[in-house]
Each structure stands twice: as C-alpha cells, then as structure tokens.
Write an enzyme that holds these catalytic residues in place. Sequence first.
Site, short mmCIF file in Angstrom:
data_model
loop_
_atom_site.label_atom_id
_atom_site.label_comp_id
_atom_site.label_asym_id
_atom_site.label_seq_id
_atom_site.Cartn_x
_atom_site.Cartn_y
_atom_site.Cartn_z
N GLN A 16 0.80 -1.22 0.00
CA GLN A 16 0.00 0.00 0.00
C GLN A 16 0.84 1.28 0.00
OE1 GLN A 16 -2.72 -1.81 3.24
NE2 GLN A 16 -4.11 -0.50 2.10
N ARG A 73 3.63 -0.04 13.06
CA ARG A 73 3.37 -1.36 12.47
C ARG A 73 3.55 -1.27 10.96
NH1 ARG A 73 -2.13 -4.23 11.05
NH2 ARG A 73 -1.27 -6.22 10.41
N HIS A 118 0.93 -9.24 4.32
CA HIS A 118 -0.26 -8.38 4.24
C HIS A 118 -0.74 -8.40 2.78
CE1 HIS A 118 -2.40 -4.85 6.36
NE2 HIS A 118 -2.98 -4.95 5.18
N ASN A 162 -1.78 -10.98 8.07
CA ASN A 162 -2.82 -9.99 8.31
C ASN A 162 -4.14 -10.46 7.71
OD1 ASN A 162 -3.65 -7.16 9.09
ND2 ASN A 162 -4.21 -7.16 6.93
N GLU A 163 -5.17 -10.51 8.52
CA GLU A 163 -6.54 -10.75 8.05
C GLU A 163 -6.68 -11.92 7.08
OE1 GLU A 163 -8.00 -7.03 6.56
OE2 GLU A 163 -8.09 -6.15 8.55
N ASN A 305 -8.11 -6.23 14.27
CA ASN A 305 -8.37 -5.10 13.37
C ASN A 305 -9.87 -4.83 13.42
OD1 ASN A 305 -5.70 -5.44 12.67
ND2 ASN A 305 -6.08 -5.99 10.54
N TYR A 307 -12.99 -2.15 12.46
CA TYR A 307 -13.42 -0.96 11.71
C TYR A 307 -14.86 -0.57 11.93
CZ TYR A 307 -9.04 -0.78 9.18
OH TYR A 307 -7.71 -0.64 8.86
N GLU A 373 -5.34 -2.47 14.00
CA GLU A 373 -5.85 -1.49 13.02
C GLU A 373 -7.17 -0.95 13.51
OE1 GLU A 373 -6.24 -2.81 8.90
OE2 GLU A 373 -4.31 -3.84 9.02
N TRP A 417 -5.06 3.07 11.67
CA TRP A 417 -4.90 2.80 10.25
C TRP A 417 -5.35 4.05 9.52
CZ3 TRP A 417 -2.48 -0.84 7.48
CH2 TRP A 417 -2.56 -0.69 6.09
N GLU A 424 -5.46 1.93 -1.49
CA GLU A 424 -6.50 1.24 -0.73
C GLU A 424 -7.09 0.08 -1.56
OE1 GLU A 424 -7.38 0.89 2.25
OE2 GLU A 424 -9.40 0.10 2.03
N TRP A 425 -6.23 -0.84 -1.96
CA TRP A 425 -6.63 -2.07 -2.66
C TRP A 425 -7.56 -1.75 -3.84
CZ3 TRP A 425 -2.80 -4.73 -1.16
CH2 TRP A 425 -2.36 -4.69 0.16
C1 GBH Z 1 -8.05 -3.50 6.47
O1 GBH Z 1 -9.05 -4.49 6.36
C2 GBH Z 1 -6.79 -3.89 5.75
O2 GBH Z 1 -5.94 -4.65 6.60
C3 GBH Z 1 -6.00 -2.70 5.26
O3 GBH Z 1 -4.99 -3.12 4.39
C4 GBH Z 1 -6.94 -1.72 4.59
O4 GBH Z 1 -6.26 -0.64 4.04
C5 GBH Z 1 -7.93 -1.27 5.63
O5 GBH Z 1 -8.67 -2.37 6.04
C6 GBH Z 1 -8.96 -0.27 5.12
O6 GBH Z 1 -9.83 -0.88 4.21
O7 GBH Z 1 -15.71 -3.86 -0.12
O8 GBH Z 1 -17.93 -4.19 0.76
O9 GBH Z 1 -16.56 -6.11 0.22
C7 GBH Z 1 -10.25 -4.19 7.04
C8 GBH Z 1 -11.32 -5.25 6.89
C9 GBH Z 1 -12.79 -6.30 5.40
C10 GBH Z 1 -12.83 -3.96 5.52
C11 GBH Z 1 -13.39 -6.26 4.02
C12 GBH Z 1 -13.46 -3.88 4.14
C13 GBH Z 1 -14.65 -5.04 2.42
C14 GBH Z 1 -16.07 -4.69 2.33
N1 GBH Z 1 -11.98 -5.12 5.62
N2 GBH Z 1 -14.21 -5.09 3.84
S1 GBH Z 1 -16.59 -4.72 0.68
#
Ligand code: GBH
Length: 494
Positions: A16, A73, A118, A162-163, A305, A307, A373, A417, A424-425
């Site tokens: 990232q 981290r 990750h 990670n995750e 983690n 959110y 996170e 985070w 952001e993926w």
């Molecule tokens: C983290 O995952 C990651 O570890 C990190 O790399 C990333 O930058 C951060 O989140 C912020 O996104 O798109 O509707 O399918 C957090 C857990 C699980 C949150 C999957 C987003 C996708 C929902 N993530 N979820 S969707």
Amino acid sequence: MFPCDFAWGAATAAYQIEGGWQADGKGPSIWDTFCHEGGRVWGEQTGDVSCNSYELWEKDLACIRRLGLTHYRLSLSWARLLPDGTTEHVNQKGVQYYNKVIDDLLACDVSPMVTLYHFDLPQALQNHGGWKVPAIASIFDSYACFCFQTFGDRVKLWITINEPYVCAKLGHEDGIHAPGLKEPGTTAYLVGHNMLRAHAMAWHSYDSLYRPTQGGAVSLAINSDWLEPLHPDSADDIAASHRCFAFTLGWFAWPLFVTGDYPETMRAAIDAQSRKLGYNCESRLPTFSKHEPPVLGTADFFALNYYTSRKVKARLECRQGMSMKNDRDAEEVLDPEWSICGVSWLAVVPCGLRRLLKYIKDTFHDPVVYITESGFSQVGPLVMEDAQRADFYKDTIQEVEKAIGEDGVNVRGYFAWSLLDNFEWADGFSSRFGLFHVDFADTGKKRTIYRSGLEYAKTKVYDNSGQSKCRGHQTDGHPPRVPPFAVIIPVMTA
Ligand code: GBH
C-alpha cells in the site's frame, strides 16, 4: 487512564505504501499482477509508486516522529526479500531496506511491530497454486524463519498474517482482491486453513528456535466487525449473529484460542448447506491433521483489526447456490443511526469496539490484546480539516479507555490505520485513510498532516489537564506469553 507502557502506533502495509515494485531485484507479487491486469482497481490505479516509501522512508519516519508514536506497524514485502518466495534467493537490497527502517525506528525510540504477510504473495508462489496448496505452509514457515533470523534481534512484536479472512474471502471467493479467484464455497475455506497451518508452523518455529534468545511475541491479525442481533429478542436473529461471528472472528480465533478447531457452528452450517445441495462427500471445511504442529495456543496475544459494526438478522428465503454467504445464512444490516464515513462499508461505531473487546476478553480467556488497526476513510474532495475523523479517533480511544478501565480488558496497544494516505486495494487512491495526506501527483509525494493527525498526536498522550496519562505500570515492554488453552470451552454469545 492508559498504562504508561501502552503502545501508541500507526500502521501501514508494504504494497500500500512502498512503490518500487521492480526496484533493486524485487520479484512481482500477486498485487502487481492483479493491478496490471486492468479492470480490477478503481481508475486502473496500481501500487507501482504509491507513497514511494521504498525511496522516501525518511519522510515516513518524520511523520512517525511528528505523531510522537511509541510503535509503528509495518509489513514486509515477501517478494522484495525473497523474489521467488523461497529462501533459495535472497535479495540483499531488500534486507538492507528493512534493516534501515528497523534501525531508524529504534534509534528514534519507536518499537516496530512487523507483519510478515499483508496480502502480497510472491507471484512465483501463486504460479504454483498459492494459498490453495498445502505446501505453502512450510514455504511460509521458511520465509518466517528467515525474517526472525534476520530481523528478530530487533523486532519483538510479530504478526505472521494480516486478516486471513480478507485474503481468503475477497481474494478467493469474491475475486475482488488478488489473486482474483471466484471459487465460491470451497477455496476460501482451503485458503483459510492453509493460512492457519502456515501461521502455526511459523509460531512453533519461533517458539522453539528464536524465542529463547529473542524473547518476542507472535500473533495473527484477525479482522472482525462487532455484530449483534437486529432484534435482540429474536432467537433466529441471535442464532444468525452467532453464525456471522463464527464465519469471521471465530473462523480464526477458535482454532487459535479455544479448541484448535473451527467453531462447531461454522462446520454445522457448511455441512447442512452441503447436504441441501446433495453434496455428501467430506466437509468443505478442512480438518486439522493430528500429525502437524497444533494450532491451539499459537497466538501470544490477540491482534484485532476493528473498523465497523453490523446488525444481523436471519435470512427469510433460503438460497441454494454454493457460497460462503449461503453457508453463513444470515443478513447483515446497518443501523440507520450510524453515520457512514467515506467508503460505504464503514459505519462509524466506536462503541462497537468496546463491546467487541469485552466479548474477546470473555470468549478467549482474557488475552493480551493489541488493536492492530482502527481507522476512518475520506473519499471525494480533499479535506485537511477533517474534524469527523479527529472525532472518530477521540471517541474510539475513549471506548478503548473504558474497555480497559471499566471492563478490565487487557489492551496493550492501539494502532491507527493508517499513517499515510495510501493504495486502498480495489479502491485505489480514492479512499484516504491517512493521518497524513499524501500528494500522489507530486513526484516527491509530499506528506501533510491532517487535523486528525494533529489531534491524534495530542489525545493519545495527554488528558485534559495536559498531564501525561502515565500510571506506574512497567513491564519489560513485551507482552507476556498467553498460555495455550485446552480446557475451558466457552459458549459463544453475542
Ligand atoms: C483492512 O481491512 C486492511 O488490513 C487494510 O490493508 C486496509 O487498508 C484497511 O482495512 C482499510 O480498508 O468492499 O464491501 O466487500 C479491514 C477489513 C474487510 C474492511 C473487508 C473492508 C470489504 C467490504 N476489511 N471489507 S466490501
């Protein structure tokens, strides 16, 4: 009050932020491939350059110092260290890069927490089947041992993976993360299984070969929303929320902390769906072999983690196809009271973190917890005066404080985070999670602190009277080992 030695951190991940995707002998990873394929990421963006932390690490260090962090981290790029994923070929330039990062952090009195994986598998290993193939576990173990050997004299906090949930589900079920496989209802379970096996092998290697001299701690970072039944009186909704927990947090935490095996709720749901589909072979959820190192007890602390939160309700109609969603057989909904920040999935629910922490304490035998996170995103026009995010951190940290002070949860650290706006993926650069803004159009990738960064730098250390929130509570700086738990099997409650 937070303990004196509480870890105040921020987190990032190699793909990232680093860029330098081909620099100095780095091998390609599945995210390089996935982005370059096209059609996968918002605006066809890639992490080729991103924040260019590979060349601009000193700028990151300045940001870390500006925030006054005690911990940072970061994750290592496996393919930067081992271009084909195996220890046959070591890229010394990659080793030098991470040596410098670690040494610079320590010179500034910042402790590194290092994640080995990750989401960025070396492409060479994907070519052999990646996480689907059982042999990946011992290949990961060799990589982990290489890292413990090379960096473990200085790194005392390790996250293996990670995750695994995100990697398994988004990467192999939904196909929205690399490697982009859409094989619903089967592959994710296999991938999750191999990740747990890989983690356990690495933990056992650390425990026997490195811990005696290095004295650190190793865990696996688990993501989970806080989940509660939509109608607290509905037995169906309660059961549905138990199932949801079992398919996220429980999937990985049960094997590590409770039984050494998957939650029974999870296996029962998967097998019931298999029967409905007329599929009568062995369970789609793999079984741990007695001939391999046990998974139970292989987490020295709970790495969480967090959110967001969801309400859960039972599904009315029963769907037939083979997928994890159908196996789980529950619907997640948002409470209309919750505000959504930036990305659609991120409902702002700081109190969910406190509830989840209490749940973890009660369910997993009161482990040491690091929140590895927690964050808030911004989309659309850039707002440097991001009061909402500043409030989010203030409120969230207050909830952590209550979890410690009122609920007695053994929380030892909090990592925001993220340090920087970054790749952001699948959302590319459209979603900004940083405490520092990064100007991606600028060749120097200028970092500028957000209002939330300024506030985080203050609230994390000082209370209202401006006094340091320290209280006499000194340890050697390392979390104690969490003993394996084989005896008590708690009932899962939401
Ligand atoms: C983290 O995952 C990651 O570890 C990190 O790399 C990333 O930058 C951060 O989140 C912020 O996104 O798109 O509707 O399918 C957090 C857990 C699980 C949150 C999957 C987003 C996708 C929902 N993530 N979820 S969707």
